[in-house]
Design an enzyme around this catalytic site. Structure first.
Site, PDB file in Angstrom:
ATOM      1  N   LYS A  32      -1.208   4.257   7.403  1.00 20.76           N
ATOM      2  CA  LYS A  32      -2.061   3.535   8.356  1.00 20.76           C
ATOM      3  C   LYS A  32      -2.423   2.167   7.781  1.00 20.76           C
ATOM      4  CE  LYS A  32      -5.943   6.204   6.578  1.00 20.76           C
ATOM      5  NZ  LYS A  32      -7.291   5.727   6.493  1.00 20.76           N
ATOM      6  N   TYR A 258     -17.259 -25.399  -5.315  1.00 20.43           N
ATOM      7  CA  TYR A 258     -18.374 -25.301  -4.372  1.00 20.43           C
ATOM      8  C   TYR A 258     -19.575 -24.628  -5.027  1.00 20.43           C
ATOM      9  CZ  TYR A 258     -15.209 -26.345  -0.482  1.00 20.43           C
ATOM     10  OH  TYR A 258     -14.320 -26.934   0.376  1.00 20.43           O
TER      11      TYR A 258
HETATM   12  C1  LIG Z   1      -7.739  12.036   7.459  1.00 24.41           C
HETATM   13  C2  LIG Z   1      -7.250  11.301   6.259  1.00 24.41           C
HETATM   14  N1  LIG Z   1      -6.400  11.912   5.419  1.00 24.41           N
HETATM   15  C3  LIG Z   1      -5.925  11.293   4.317  1.00 24.41           C
HETATM   16  C4  LIG Z   1      -6.298   9.999   4.012  1.00 24.41           C
HETATM   17  C5  LIG Z   1      -5.766   9.367   2.764  1.00 24.41           C
HETATM   18  O1  LIG Z   1      -6.803   9.115   1.874  1.00 24.41           O
HETATM   19  P1  LIG Z   1      -6.515   8.456   0.437  1.00 24.41           P
HETATM   20  O2  LIG Z   1      -5.985   7.094   0.717  1.00 24.41           O
HETATM   21  O3  LIG Z   1      -7.857   8.409  -0.197  1.00 24.41           O
HETATM   22  O4  LIG Z   1      -5.531   9.334  -0.231  1.00 24.41           O
HETATM   23  C6  LIG Z   1      -7.195   9.336   4.848  1.00 24.41           C
HETATM   24  C7  LIG Z   1      -7.622   7.983   4.517  1.00 24.41           C
HETATM   25  O5  LIG Z   1      -8.671   7.516   4.801  1.00 24.41           O
HETATM   26  C8  LIG Z   1      -7.683  10.000   6.004  1.00 24.41           C
HETATM   27  O6  LIG Z   1      -8.530   9.400   6.831  1.00 24.41           O
END
Ligand SMILES: Cc1ncc(COP(=O)(O)O)c(C=O)c1O
Length: 365
Positions: A32, A258
């Site tokens: 994602k 800055y």
């Molecule tokens: C439902 C879910 N599973 C797995 C993950 C993966 O988490 P991580 O990147 O901490 O391994 C996430 C990330 O936010 C998540 O929302």
């Protein structure tokens, strides 16, 4: 020159680390947010040995399908509308079902028996208190889905898995395991379970269940508070780089940038680096922030970031770098050193945010 270099071999290596830690589980590799900022198109080829990928939006799922990903795609917040549910069916996407409206859509529009959308991830709220059915509503929801012909994966998400000793972990694990037993005993022994993100994979090896869902560790960042990425044998998958574009010597008493936030205590050789918050380097880094300069003789130097980070440039202290070789040197903002986990500490945030917030300006290699 400002570059984001992605290392597919590091991602494959990190995936293999996940498989070594969770040899009996399927792996849903989380891609994602554009693969945590790494670029989903660059990352998918390195994840061929994963059993599926996880995304947060239908758009991300469709993009992965367009890129040719033909295995499981898990939509971790599920469909947001019935129209999205229909599109998920059309494109063989497996959805999370976490509340009543999604349950209603699933019962109203049942995909064909061979559709991947027939596999649903039913979300149980074990203590994170964001998404999911509770103890009372989960069992009837699971029963109605099972009776309608769905295959179920019970899933939940840890709130504190990075800290092994946090008391909520044991509670979440207990609630999850109890619920999975109830579902298996009262509905079907075929119901699967999915509990662990990266931190869970590392910290709770006895609770990996059927699917693990690693995200951040695939990209080479440490998911737990007490072990570094290096200690976990994870390799950084991204190098964020720039270049020294000018040199200066400031006199004792001169202030830089800055807000005149940094004042030279002595005459200091400084260099301008072509990177800033407009690229995604955090403006809020503290005085411990540093970069690695690789000079034109291929020697590496650790150089402090001084003065305020601007949109397009930062200033670093290059007193240690021989003058003749500093101009045009390569600068590593994060990669092997500093590791993105260190920069995150200097910026008071987590690696996830730094990686996701990179802008479109740096060239992607
Ligand atoms: C439902 C879910 N599973 C797995 C993950 C993966 O988490 P991580 O990147 O901490 O391994 C996430 C990330 O936010 C998540 O929302």
């Amino acid at each position: 020159m400002r570059t984001i270099t992605i290392k597919p071999a590091a991602i494959t290596h990190n995936l293999n680390q996940v498989k070594a830690l969770a040899p009996k589980s399927n792996v849903l590799a989380m891609v994602k947010a554009n693969a945590y900022g790494h670029g989903v198109a660059a990352v998918l080829p390195a994840l061929q040995q994963a059993d599926g990928i996880g995304v947060a939006t239908l758009r991300e799922a469709l993009e992965a399908r367009q890129l040719g990903w033909d295995k499981t795609i898990g939509l971790i917040e599920g469909a947001f509308t019935i129209d999205e549910w229909q599109q998920a069916i059309e494109h063989d996407i497996s959805c999370v079902i976490h509340h009543a409206p999604q349950l209603a859509w699933a019962l109203e529009q049942i995909p064909a028996a061979d559709s991947a959308t027939r596999v649903v991830w039913i979300k149980y709220n074990t203590g994170m208190n964001r998404l999911g059915f509770n103890e009372q509503t989960l069992v009837p929801a699971a029963k109605s889905l099972h009776d309608a012909g769905y295959q179920l994966i019970l899933t939940t998400h840890f709130a504190n898995a990075d800290d092994r000793s946090h008391p909520l972990n044991a509670m979440q694990i207990q609630r999850f395991n109890d619920m999975l037993s109830i579902l298996r005993e009262t509905i079907s022994h075929d119901i699967k379970g999915s509990l662990c993100n990266s931190a869970g994979i590392v910290n709770f090896p006895e609770h990996h269940h059927d699917w693990v869902r690693p995200g951040i560790m695939l990209y080479g960042s440490a998911p737990v508070i007490d072990q570094s990425a290096h200690e976990l044998n994870l390799q950084p998958a991204m190098e964020f780089g720039a270049q020294i574009i000018a040199l200066q010597t400031v006199s004792a008493g001169d202030a830089i940038g800055y807000g005149s936030r940094w004042t030279a205590e002595q005459d200091t050789k400084t260099a301008l680096v072509s990177i800033g918050y407009g690229d995604g380097y955090p403006r809020v880094v503290n005085e411990d922030a540093y970069v690695t300069v690789i000079d034109t003789n291929n020697e590496s130097y650790r150089c402090a970031v001084i003065g305020r980070v601007a949109m397009d440039m930062i200033v670093i202290d290059v007193s240690a770098v021989p003058g003749s070789s500093a101009l045009n040197s390569k600068v590593i903002l994060w990669g092997d050193a500093p590791h993105v986990d260190e920069v995150a500490v200097h910026a008071g945030t987590i690696s996830y945010e730094l990686l996701c917030r990179l802008s479109l300006r740096p060239q992607r290699l």
